[in-house]
Write an enzyme that holds these catalytic residues in place. Structure first.
Site, PDB file in Angstrom:
ATOM      1  N   GLY A  64       0.872  -1.173   0.000  1.00 47.53           N
ATOM      2  CA  GLY A  64       0.000   0.000   0.000  1.00 47.53           C
ATOM      3  C   GLY A  64       0.898   1.208   0.000  1.00 47.53           C
ATOM      4  O   GLY A  64       1.732   1.371  -0.874  1.00 47.53           O
ATOM      5  N   SER A  66       3.478   3.012   2.664  1.00 45.42           N
ATOM      6  CA  SER A  66       4.063   2.837   4.003  1.00 45.42           C
ATOM      7  C   SER A  66       3.911   4.086   4.865  1.00 45.42           C
ATOM      8  O   SER A  66       3.761   3.991   6.084  1.00 45.42           O
ATOM      9  CB  SER A  66       5.531   2.428   3.899  1.00 45.42           C
ATOM     10  OG  SER A  66       6.260   3.364   3.152  1.00 45.42           O
ATOM     11  N   CYS A  97       5.994  -5.432   0.133  1.00 43.85           N
ATOM     12  CA  CYS A  97       6.139  -4.092  -0.444  1.00 43.85           C
ATOM     13  C   CYS A  97       6.147  -3.015   0.647  1.00 43.85           C
ATOM     14  O   CYS A  97       7.122  -2.917   1.382  1.00 43.85           O
ATOM     15  CB  CYS A  97       5.072  -3.877  -1.503  1.00 43.85           C
ATOM     16  SG  CYS A  97       5.565  -2.653  -2.704  1.00 43.85           S
ATOM     17  N   ARG A 127      13.036   2.833  -0.886  1.00 44.79           N
ATOM     18  CA  ARG A 127      11.656   2.958  -1.365  1.00 44.79           C
ATOM     19  C   ARG A 127      11.648   3.295  -2.856  1.00 44.79           C
ATOM     20  O   ARG A 127      12.564   3.945  -3.360  1.00 44.79           O
ATOM     21  CB  ARG A 127      10.947   4.097  -0.624  1.00 44.79           C
ATOM     22  CG  ARG A 127      10.616   3.788   0.809  1.00 44.79           C
ATOM     23  CD  ARG A 127       9.836   4.932   1.423  1.00 44.79           C
ATOM     24  NE  ARG A 127       8.522   5.068   0.839  1.00 44.79           N
ATOM     25  CZ  ARG A 127       7.827   6.209   0.823  1.00 44.79           C
ATOM     26  NH1 ARG A 127       8.314   7.308   1.361  1.00 44.79           N
ATOM     27  NH2 ARG A 127       6.637   6.244   0.285  1.00 44.79           N
ATOM     28  N   ILE A 158       5.105  -3.081  -7.839  1.00 44.11           N
ATOM     29  CA  ILE A 158       4.414  -1.787  -7.997  1.00 44.11           C
ATOM     30  C   ILE A 158       5.073  -0.774  -7.069  1.00 44.11           C
ATOM     31  O   ILE A 158       4.962  -0.905  -5.847  1.00 44.11           O
ATOM     32  CB  ILE A 158       2.910  -1.905  -7.646  1.00 44.11           C
ATOM     33  CG1 ILE A 158       2.233  -2.996  -8.479  1.00 44.11           C
ATOM     34  CG2 ILE A 158       2.203  -0.563  -7.836  1.00 44.11           C
ATOM     35  CD1 ILE A 158       0.836  -3.367  -7.998  1.00 44.11           C
ATOM     36  N   ARG A 159       5.747   0.188  -7.612  1.00 42.72           N
ATOM     37  CA  ARG A 159       6.508   1.174  -6.812  1.00 42.72           C
ATOM     38  C   ARG A 159       7.240   0.450  -5.667  1.00 42.72           C
ATOM     39  O   ARG A 159       7.185   0.835  -4.499  1.00 42.72           O
ATOM     40  CB  ARG A 159       5.576   2.267  -6.266  1.00 42.72           C
ATOM     41  CG  ARG A 159       5.073   3.178  -7.379  1.00 42.72           C
ATOM     42  CD  ARG A 159       4.365   4.402  -6.856  1.00 42.72           C
ATOM     43  NE  ARG A 159       3.346   4.065  -5.907  1.00 42.72           N
ATOM     44  CZ  ARG A 159       3.323   4.481  -4.635  1.00 42.72           C
ATOM     45  NH1 ARG A 159       4.245   5.267  -4.185  1.00 42.72           N
ATOM     46  NH2 ARG A 159       2.343   4.114  -3.850  1.00 42.72           N
ATOM     47  N   HIS A 227       4.261  -8.158  -4.785  1.00 44.21           N
ATOM     48  CA  HIS A 227       2.895  -8.409  -4.292  1.00 44.21           C
ATOM     49  C   HIS A 227       2.456  -9.828  -4.662  1.00 44.21           C
ATOM     50  O   HIS A 227       1.848 -10.020  -5.712  1.00 44.21           O
ATOM     51  CB  HIS A 227       1.920  -7.429  -4.951  1.00 44.21           C
ATOM     52  CG  HIS A 227       1.982  -6.051  -4.425  1.00 44.21           C
ATOM     53  ND1 HIS A 227       1.150  -5.589  -3.429  1.00 44.21           N
ATOM     54  CD2 HIS A 227       2.775  -5.020  -4.757  1.00 44.21           C
ATOM     55  CE1 HIS A 227       1.428  -4.323  -3.170  1.00 44.21           C
ATOM     56  NE2 HIS A 227       2.415  -3.951  -3.959  1.00 44.21           N
ATOM     57  N   GLU A 229       0.069 -11.382  -3.572  1.00 43.52           N
ATOM     58  CA  GLU A 229      -1.389 -11.530  -3.406  1.00 43.52           C
ATOM     59  C   GLU A 229      -2.146 -11.049  -4.645  1.00 43.52           C
ATOM     60  O   GLU A 229      -3.367 -11.110  -4.677  1.00 43.52           O
ATOM     61  CB  GLU A 229      -1.850 -10.775  -2.140  1.00 43.52           C
ATOM     62  CG  GLU A 229      -1.968  -9.260  -2.241  1.00 43.52           C
ATOM     63  CD  GLU A 229      -0.632  -8.505  -2.339  1.00 43.52           C
ATOM     64  OE1 GLU A 229       0.436  -9.156  -2.439  1.00 43.52           O
ATOM     65  OE2 GLU A 229      -0.655  -7.266  -2.363  1.00 43.52           O
TER      66      GLU A 229
HETATM   67  N1  GLN Z   1       6.181   2.835  -2.585  1.00 44.11           N
HETATM   68  C1  GLN Z   1       5.242   2.443  -1.578  1.00 44.11           C
HETATM   69  C2  GLN Z   1       5.694   2.929  -0.204  1.00 44.11           C
HETATM   70  O1  GLN Z   1       6.679   3.531  -0.052  1.00 44.11           O
HETATM   71  C3  GLN Z   1       5.065   0.940  -1.543  1.00 44.11           C
HETATM   72  C4  GLN Z   1       4.325   0.500  -2.761  1.00 44.11           C
HETATM   73  C5  GLN Z   1       3.552  -0.761  -2.588  1.00 44.11           C
HETATM   74  O2  GLN Z   1       3.321  -1.236  -1.480  1.00 44.11           O
HETATM   75  N2  GLN Z   1       3.100  -1.278  -3.703  1.00 44.11           N
HETATM   76  O3  GLN Z   1       5.053   2.662   0.746  1.00 44.11           O
END
Ligand code: GLN
Length: 250
Positions: A64, A66, A97, A127, A158-159, A227, A229
């Site tokens: 999500g 952080s 993540c 990050r 994802i990021r 991820h 999930e």
């Molecule tokens: N870049 C997000 C963060 O710093 C993490 C991204 C993710 O959980 N998909 O929290």
């Protein structure tokens, strides 16, 4: 004989918690006949309060954002109980993540003043290592322990963060570094330094830096950059329940 009860929590403050709940349920339902999961009565519960946290045997911290998760945890009085759960009680935890970022002792490219870490995992993660949302990607990971040789495990990034450094001694975690936030030292932190095991790294062919560390395990803590999930594959959830959660139950 009645089956012994196990309660597995999913931190449900923000992010992809529902997907983890579904994966855990599916992993329990589809577990192989040889698996010991069937011998237990495993319940999956959402964790939003210190009371709920105190009632679970293990916890997943989802992906999500952080910064948002840490802010909500702080405002709801969950941050300190989470630190104790992970670092003092040493209950089995898995961060994916954003969850991996929160469990790291240090995070770089972190939002100064806006980011608290739970800590416990002796690594520095970076990050958003791969850039923005539009730079999300999927790749196959080599994880022989879940049988991913014959049937590759497809991981969604994802990021995502990577583990940029494994911290090998407490003294290397001192002194301010620009861009890096640190989890506070806790009363009750164990003096014993359990080694960090690299569980998966990226291969060269993926268009990313060869060797980027994307999964680690240290004692009770498991962390993945990706991820698991978000694809139908539940093998990693099954492995975590079987290898990290059940053996830790007294
Ligand atoms: N870049 C997000 C963060 O710093 C993490 C991204 C993710 O959980 N998909 O929290």
């Amino acid at each position: 004989m009645p089956k012994s009860k196990v309660s597995v929590g999913v931190l449900a403050l923000q992010g992809a918690f529902l997907e983890h709940e579904n994966h855990l349920q599916n992993a329990i339902r589809q577990s192989r006949p040889t698996s010991s999961l069937g011998e237990k009565d495993i319940k999956v519960v959402e964790v939003r309060t210190p009371e709920q946290l105190a009632s679970v045997d293990a916890l997943i911290l989802p992906g999500g954002e952080s910064t948002s998760i840490s802010l909500i945890a702080e405002r709801t009085g969950l941050l300190e109980p989470l630190r104790k759960f992970v670092r003092v009680s040493k209950k089995p935890v898995w961060g994916t993540c954003a969850g991996l970022i929160l469990l790291s002792d240090e995070a770089s490219k972190a939002k100064k003043g806006g980011q608290e870490l739970i800590g416990g995992l002796h690594v520095r993660c970076q990050r958003n290592h791969f850039g923005r949302q539009t730079e999300s990607f999927m790749c196959n990971l080599d994880m022989p322990f879940i049988g991913a040789n014959d049937d590759p495990f497809s991981a969604v990034f994802i990021r995502a963060p990577i583990v940029e450094k494994i911290i090998t001694e407490r003294s290397s975690a001192s002194g301010p570094i620009e861009d890096v936030v640190r989890a506070p030292i806790l009363d009750g932190d164990s003096a014993e330094w359990t080694p960090v095991e690299v569980i998966a790294s990226l291969a060269e062919s993926e268009g990313t830096e060869a060797g980027d560390i994307v999964a680690v395990r240290q004692g009770n803590i498991f962390g993945t950059s990706f991820h698991p999930e978000l694809t139908p594959d539940v093998r990693l959830h099954e492995w975590w329940l079987q290898e990290c959660v059940l053996p830790a139950l007294k």
